[in-house]
Design a protein around this motif. Structure first.
Motif, PDB file in Angstrom:
ATOM      1  N   ARG A   1      -8.441   6.220 -10.145  1.00 53.73           N
ATOM      2  CA  ARG A   1      -9.482   5.202  -9.964  1.00 53.73           C
ATOM      3  C   ARG A   1      -8.865   3.811  -9.806  1.00 53.73           C
ATOM      4  N   GLN A   2      -7.830   3.520 -10.567  1.00 52.77           N
ATOM      5  CA  GLN A   2      -7.169   2.218 -10.465  1.00 52.77           C
ATOM      6  C   GLN A   2      -6.552   2.017  -9.082  1.00 52.77           C
ATOM      7  N   ILE A   3      -5.881   3.046  -8.588  1.00 55.84           N
ATOM      8  CA  ILE A   3      -5.253   2.946  -7.262  1.00 55.84           C
ATOM      9  C   ILE A   3      -6.309   2.755  -6.184  1.00 55.84           C
ATOM     10  N   GLN A   4      -7.422   3.480  -6.291  1.00 60.55           N
ATOM     11  CA  GLN A   4      -8.500   3.315  -5.322  1.00 60.55           C
ATOM     12  C   GLN A   4      -9.002   1.871  -5.309  1.00 60.55           C
ATOM     13  N   ASP A   5      -9.179   1.305  -6.502  1.00 61.17           N
ATOM     14  CA  ASP A   5      -9.655  -0.085  -6.585  1.00 61.17           C
ATOM     15  C   ASP A   5      -8.633  -1.043  -5.979  1.00 61.17           C
ATOM     16  N   GLU A   6      -7.345  -0.818  -6.253  1.00 62.64           N
ATOM     17  CA  GLU A   6      -6.310  -1.695  -5.710  1.00 62.64           C
ATOM     18  C   GLU A   6      -6.238  -1.605  -4.191  1.00 62.64           C
ATOM     19  N   LEU A   7      -6.276  -0.380  -3.669  1.00 64.86           N
ATOM     20  CA  LEU A   7      -6.215  -0.196  -2.218  1.00 64.86           C
ATOM     21  C   LEU A   7      -7.433  -0.817  -1.542  1.00 64.86           C
ATOM     22  N   TRP A   8      -8.599  -0.606  -2.147  1.00 66.01           N
ATOM     23  CA  TRP A   8      -9.809  -1.175  -1.554  1.00 66.01           C
ATOM     24  C   TRP A   8      -9.796  -2.700  -1.620  1.00 66.01           C
ATOM     25  N   GLY A   9      -9.317  -3.241  -2.740  1.00 63.18           N
ATOM     26  CA  GLY A   9      -9.229  -4.692  -2.858  1.00 63.18           C
ATOM     27  C   GLY A   9      -8.295  -5.296  -1.815  1.00 63.18           C
ATOM     28  N   GLN A  10      -7.155  -4.669  -1.589  1.00 65.33           N
ATOM     29  CA  GLN A  10      -6.221  -5.137  -0.569  1.00 65.33           C
ATOM     30  C   GLN A  10      -6.852  -5.086   0.818  1.00 65.33           C
ATOM     31  N   ALA A  11      -7.481  -3.957   1.120  1.00 64.84           N
ATOM     32  CA  ALA A  11      -8.098  -3.792   2.441  1.00 64.84           C
ATOM     33  C   ALA A  11      -9.236  -4.784   2.643  1.00 64.84           C
TER      34      ALA A  11
ATOM     35  N   ILE B   1     -11.688   8.249  -0.520  1.00 67.48           N
ATOM     36  CA  ILE B   1     -12.485   8.069  -1.733  1.00 67.48           C
ATOM     37  C   ILE B   1     -13.636   9.081  -1.772  1.00 67.48           C
ATOM     38  N   ASP B   2     -14.247   9.318  -0.620  1.00 69.05           N
ATOM     39  CA  ASP B   2     -15.331  10.315  -0.557  1.00 69.05           C
ATOM     40  C   ASP B   2     -14.815  11.711  -0.905  1.00 69.05           C
ATOM     41  N   LEU B   3     -13.629  12.041  -0.432  1.00 69.21           N
ATOM     42  CA  LEU B   3     -13.072  13.370  -0.705  1.00 69.21           C
ATOM     43  C   LEU B   3     -12.711  13.535  -2.173  1.00 69.21           C
ATOM     44  N   ASP B   4     -12.382  12.451  -2.835  1.00 71.63           N
ATOM     45  CA  ASP B   4     -12.155  12.517  -4.276  1.00 71.63           C
ATOM     46  C   ASP B   4     -13.418  13.004  -4.973  1.00 71.63           C
ATOM     47  N   ALA B   5     -14.560  12.407  -4.625  1.00 71.50           N
ATOM     48  CA  ALA B   5     -15.828  12.811  -5.234  1.00 71.50           C
ATOM     49  C   ALA B   5     -16.189  14.247  -4.858  1.00 71.50           C
ATOM     50  N   LYS B   6     -15.909  14.625  -3.618  1.00 73.84           N
ATOM     51  CA  LYS B   6     -16.231  15.979  -3.182  1.00 73.84           C
ATOM     52  C   LYS B   6     -15.405  17.021  -3.919  1.00 73.84           C
ATOM     53  N   ARG B   7     -14.119  16.741  -4.145  1.00 68.69           N
ATOM     54  CA  ARG B   7     -13.275  17.718  -4.844  1.00 68.69           C
ATOM     55  C   ARG B   7     -13.697  17.873  -6.301  1.00 68.69           C
ATOM     56  N   VAL B   8     -14.058  16.774  -6.934  1.00 70.85           N
ATOM     57  CA  VAL B   8     -14.528  16.858  -8.316  1.00 70.85           C
ATOM     58  C   VAL B   8     -15.839  17.640  -8.379  1.00 70.85           C
ATOM     59  N   ALA B   9     -16.743  17.349  -7.427  1.00 69.41           N
ATOM     60  CA  ALA B   9     -18.025  18.070  -7.405  1.00 69.41           C
ATOM     61  C   ALA B   9     -17.821  19.551  -7.121  1.00 69.41           C
ATOM     62  N   ALA B  10     -16.877  19.881  -6.222  1.00 70.24           N
ATOM     63  CA  ALA B  10     -16.617  21.285  -5.893  1.00 70.24           C
ATOM     64  C   ALA B  10     -16.051  22.038  -7.090  1.00 70.24           C
ATOM     65  N   GLN B  11     -15.245  21.362  -7.908  1.00 69.61           N
ATOM     66  CA  GLN B  11     -14.705  22.027  -9.089  1.00 69.61           C
ATOM     67  C   GLN B  11     -15.783  22.303 -10.126  1.00 69.61           C
ATOM     68  N   ARG B  12     -16.768  21.450 -10.168  1.00 68.02           N
ATOM     69  CA  ARG B  12     -17.847  21.610 -11.153  1.00 68.02           C
ATOM     70  C   ARG B  12     -18.999  22.458 -10.631  1.00 68.02           C
ATOM     71  N   ASN B  13     -18.960  22.801  -9.364  1.00 69.00           N
ATOM     72  CA  ASN B  13     -20.023  23.610  -8.763  1.00 69.00           C
ATOM     73  C   ASN B  13     -19.738  25.086  -9.016  1.00 69.00           C
ATOM     74  N   ARG B  14     -20.383  25.626 -10.025  1.00 65.20           N
ATOM     75  CA  ARG B  14     -20.112  26.998 -10.448  1.00 65.20           C
ATOM     76  C   ARG B  14     -21.348  27.869 -10.228  1.00 65.20           C
ATOM     77  N   ILE B  15     -21.135  29.178 -10.268  1.00 69.57           N
ATOM     78  CA  ILE B  15     -22.256  30.115 -10.209  1.00 69.57           C
ATOM     79  C   ILE B  15     -23.138  29.886 -11.442  1.00 69.57           C
ATOM     80  N   PRO B  16     -24.457  29.729 -11.261  1.00 69.81           N
ATOM     81  CA  PRO B  16     -25.343  29.439 -12.398  1.00 69.81           C
ATOM     82  C   PRO B  16     -25.256  30.501 -13.498  1.00 69.81           C
ATOM     83  N   LEU B  17     -25.411  30.051 -14.729  1.00 71.07           N
ATOM     84  CA  LEU B  17     -25.348  30.969 -15.868  1.00 71.07           C
ATOM     85  C   LEU B  17     -26.480  31.982 -15.838  1.00 71.07           C
TER      86      LEU B  17
ATOM     87  N   ALA C   1       0.787  -1.231   0.000  1.00 74.00           N
ATOM     88  CA  ALA C   1       0.000   0.000   0.000  1.00 74.00           C
ATOM     89  C   ALA C   1       0.824   1.289   0.000  1.00 74.00           C
ATOM     90  N   PRO C   2       1.973   1.362   0.730  1.00 75.09           N
ATOM     91  CA  PRO C   2       2.697   2.650   0.768  1.00 75.09           C
ATOM     92  C   PRO C   2       3.044   3.215  -0.604  1.00 75.09           C
TER      93      PRO C   2
END
Length: 256
Positions: A135-145, A168-184, A103-104
């Protein structure tokens, strides 16, 4: 429109030119007024200008608040993710094999991949090699755990899985935060009110005055470009620092 919202400097130039043109149009339209010297007519024009300007000011303040909150959220998520990865990495040493030895290195690659995604000044693209590697690393780490948890379910293993789940949750949150923009819709309304304000200001001027022309235009253009700068996660002068992730990457590679 979308291009300008991601490029605040260009937005400032375009807004300045458009508002100056609107002001000039309003000034020229005054020549067609039936009673340009009438005091009551002039008072009505000024009242109309003030009403639109108040609405514009409120909308700019509202949009500024939205931009600041989104900027602060993206900045805090960088710190939260660095802390979560650091916690998970520390718990690796207490795990059974194969997690303790495998894992390290995966965590080091994961941090580097995150920096490649968010430190390059571009939008998150699911087809980007760094995103796919994440995504690959997340799957590998989760599979090991999961394997270790099934073989030797212990509270220590549960703590590591909880830390991994947070990452893994923070990955989704950061992507969502980047896409969360002031409405057009807000940008469109702000643009309309800014143009109308500049138009009415020009319409209410009896004589050309550089100060009265340029200062309101520059104030509105600067405010709009600043809001876009705060709201844009990839371009502009104000960017979220990745220092926490960079420091974590350096610390993890020193331990290698």
């Amino acid at each position: 429109m979308l291009y300008l919202l991601d490029h605040p400097i260009e937005l400032f130039v375009v807004a300045t030119v458009v508002l100056l043109l609107a002001h000039e149009l309003g000034y020229r339209l005054r020549a067609f007024a039936k009673h340009p010297e009438d005091k009551d007519w002039e008072r009505e024009v000024h009242q109309t200008r003030n009403q639109i300007a108040v609405l514009l000011s409120l909308l700019i303040g509202f949009a500024m608040s939205m931009g600041l909150s989104r900027f602060d959220e993206r900045k805090q998520l960088v710190i939260d993710e660095a802390n979560a990865i650091g916690t998970a990495y520390l718990r690796v040493g207490m795990q059974a094999e194969p997690v303790r030895s495998a894992a390290p290195q995966l965590w080091r690659e994961y941090v580097d991949a995150r920096l490649a995604i968010f430190g390059t000044g571009s939008h998150v693209d699911e087809h980007d090699p760094a995103v796919k590697r994440t995504r690959q690393i997340q799957d590998e780490l989760w599979g090991q755990a999961a394997t270790v948890a099934q073989q030797t379910p212990t509270p220590i293993t549960g703590l590591y899985i909880a830390a991994l789940n947070d990452v893994i949750d923070l990955d989704a949150k950061r992507v969502a935060a980047q896409r969360n923009r002031i409405p057009l819709d807000i940008w469109a309304l702000m643009a309309v009110l800014a143009i109308l304000t500049s138009l009415v200001v020009g319409y209410g001027q009896r004589h050309r005055a550089a100060m009265a022309t340029f200062i309101p235009v520059l104030m509105v253009a600067i405010s709009m470009s600043l809001i876009a700068d705060l709201d844009s996660p990839v371009n502009g002068l104000i960017q979220v620092s990745q220092q926490s992730m960079q420091m974590l990457s350096e610390d993890l590679h020193k331990q290698f």
